[in-house]
Enzyme design. Structure first.
Site, PDB file in Angstrom:
ATOM      1  N   HIS A 159     -46.363   7.806 -22.251  1.00 47.36           N
ATOM      2  CA  HIS A 159     -46.995   8.946 -22.943  1.00 47.36           C
ATOM      3  C   HIS A 159     -48.261   8.482 -23.654  1.00 47.36           C
ATOM      4  O   HIS A 159     -48.217   7.989 -24.781  1.00 47.36           O
ATOM      5  CB  HIS A 159     -45.991   9.553 -23.932  1.00 47.36           C
ATOM      6  N   HIS A 170     -52.497   9.631 -24.036  1.00 46.03           N
ATOM      7  CA  HIS A 170     -53.551  10.610 -23.734  1.00 46.03           C
ATOM      8  C   HIS A 170     -54.894   9.918 -23.514  1.00 46.03           C
ATOM      9  O   HIS A 170     -55.311   9.094 -24.328  1.00 46.03           O
ATOM     10  CB  HIS A 170     -53.698  11.613 -24.868  1.00 46.03           C
ATOM     11  N   ASP A 198     -58.030  11.146 -23.714  1.00 43.26           N
ATOM     12  CA  ASP A 198     -59.094  11.392 -24.697  1.00 43.26           C
ATOM     13  C   ASP A 198     -58.773  10.807 -26.071  1.00 43.26           C
ATOM     14  O   ASP A 198     -59.675  10.604 -26.874  1.00 43.26           O
ATOM     15  CB  ASP A 198     -59.438  12.890 -24.795  1.00 43.26           C
ATOM     16  N   HIS A 200     -44.496  18.554 -23.577  1.00 44.56           N
ATOM     17  CA  HIS A 200     -44.467  18.316 -25.024  1.00 44.56           C
ATOM     18  C   HIS A 200     -43.604  19.410 -25.659  1.00 44.56           C
ATOM     19  O   HIS A 200     -43.935  20.594 -25.552  1.00 44.56           O
ATOM     20  CB  HIS A 200     -45.872  18.461 -25.633  1.00 44.56           C
ATOM     21  N   GLU A 245     -41.815  18.707 -30.923  1.00 42.67           N
ATOM     22  CA  GLU A 245     -42.604  17.686 -31.608  1.00 42.67           C
ATOM     23  C   GLU A 245     -42.719  18.009 -33.094  1.00 42.67           C
ATOM     24  O   GLU A 245     -42.562  17.142 -33.938  1.00 42.67           O
ATOM     25  CB  GLU A 245     -44.011  17.586 -30.983  1.00 42.67           C
ATOM     26  N   ASP A 255     -48.838   7.547 -27.444  1.00 45.65           N
ATOM     27  CA  ASP A 255     -49.470   8.857 -27.612  1.00 45.65           C
ATOM     28  C   ASP A 255     -50.994   8.722 -27.525  1.00 45.65           C
ATOM     29  O   ASP A 255     -51.594   9.196 -26.575  1.00 45.65           O
ATOM     30  CB  ASP A 255     -49.065   9.533 -28.938  1.00 45.65           C
TER      31      ASP A 255
HETATM   32 ZN   LIG Z   1     -48.789  13.718 -26.569  1.00 47.08          ZN
END
Ligand SMILES: [Zn+2]
Length: 328
Positions: free
Chosen positions: A12, A14, A16, A195, A198, A275
């Site tokens: 997991h 990202h 960006d 997701h 969370e 993340d």
């Molecule tokens: Zn995430």
């Protein structure tokens, strides 16, 4: 323990939120954007240890999205994330991103997806790392382009694109809106991660599994929703927990209060992930160290978590065997 030397898996991460600050600055300067010196930029990209909200956290991605509007920057940032991960012994990495965010300057979906895949594939050739790309639909954006996204992406399912995700701000009941898109992606051969659970709504996890999620991003709020907890346990759904990010977004009040250890003890399959390497100012080495030290985990506990990651990876049995060999 030498945490850096441990073989690691990140499911997991990202795109960006994991670009190097130095690279973002260089790309911004090249594009004549106003940008702070590297130290100020670095601190503006990192979310504070306790961010007021998930939405505040998500603001840290603005510069990255602004510069990632051409093929070269997408390719470079993807390449560098795999490169950085390989340096800390991440043996397998899945990077996710929302292609629709990168169309502001005229790129089409094919150009966007193939640039990110090229960056990853070039890094995989050079470094000892395996992995895949997940495309995400952002729940804050209109849904009118999602059919196109899913169809275009499906052409790359044998070229390194492996999954489909629903990401960004989470509201209760979002699965109702996205069910047809998840079903379509699944039918075309994508693996699904969503997701959910969370920032408070445990029921979203139940809904996400019901509409076809193979894995859950975060999922930590299943502790407040029995049906969600039960379905995750019964179907052996792997949770992609991201401990530092969960503290920053106030999904948990502190690392000590993170449910990862309680989940493990209760037979829930948890994994450790970054993340956002930049926005959460982290790495797999830091996350594994933080979790193992906070909860006093030993190497056999860690290997269990690693095995859950292998089990849930969106990859071939052949690569899974290779990943398991690192801990045997
Ligand atoms: Zn995430």
């Amino acid at each position: 323990m030498n945490y850096k030397a441990l073989p690691k898996i990140d499911l997991h991460c990202h795109l960006d939120g994991s670009a190097r600050p130095e690279t973002l600055r260089e790309l911004a300067v090249e594009r004549n954007l106003q940008v702070a010196d590297i130290e100020s930029l670095r601190s503006s990209l990192i979310a504070p240890e306790s961010c007021p909200s998930l939405d505040e956290y998500l603001k840290r991605f603005e510069l990255a999205v602004q510069v990632m509007q051409d093929k070269a920057s997408l390719e470079r940032i993807a390449y560098e994330i795999f490169e950085d991960a390989s340096y800390e012994n991440v043996k397998y990495l899945e990077v996710r991103f929302g292609p629709l965010l990168h169309m502001n300057k005229g790129l089409n979906l094919d150009e966007i997806i193939s640039s990110v895949l090229k960056g990853m594939n070039d890094a995989k050739e050079k470094y000892d790392i395996e992995g895949g790309i997940i495309i995400a639909a952002l729940r804050t954006m209109p849904t009118d382009r999602l059919d196109d996204l899913i169809e275009t992406g499906s052409k790359y399912l044998d070229k390194g694109l492996v999954g489909f995700d629903l990401a960004s701000s989470e509201v209760a009941g979002f699965c109702d809106t996205f069910k047809p898109f998840v079903e379509k992606a699944k039918a075309l051969g994508y693996k699904i991660t969503i997701h959910a659970g969370e920032t408070g709504v445990g029921k979203n996890v139940f809904d996400a599994v019901t509409i076809g999620a193979d894995r859950i991003g975060h999922g930590i709020h299943i502790h407040s929703h029995q049906k969600a907890f039960d379905i995750v346990k019964k179907h052996k759904i792997v949770l992609e927990t991201c401990p530092s990010s969960n503290v920053q977004t106030k999904a948990v009040t502190s690392m000590e209060n993170h449910p990862i250890k309680d989940f493990m003890d209760a037979g829930i399959l948890v994994t450790i992930n970054t993340d956002n390497r930049t926005v959460s100012n982290t790495s797999m080495t830091k996350e594994v160290k933080r979790v193992m030290e906070t909860f006093n985990l030993d190497l056999s506990d860690y290997h269990k978590i690693y095995e859950y990651s292998v089990q849930a990876a969106f990859t071939s049995d052949e690569i899974k065997e290779k990943l398991l060999a690192y801990i045997r």
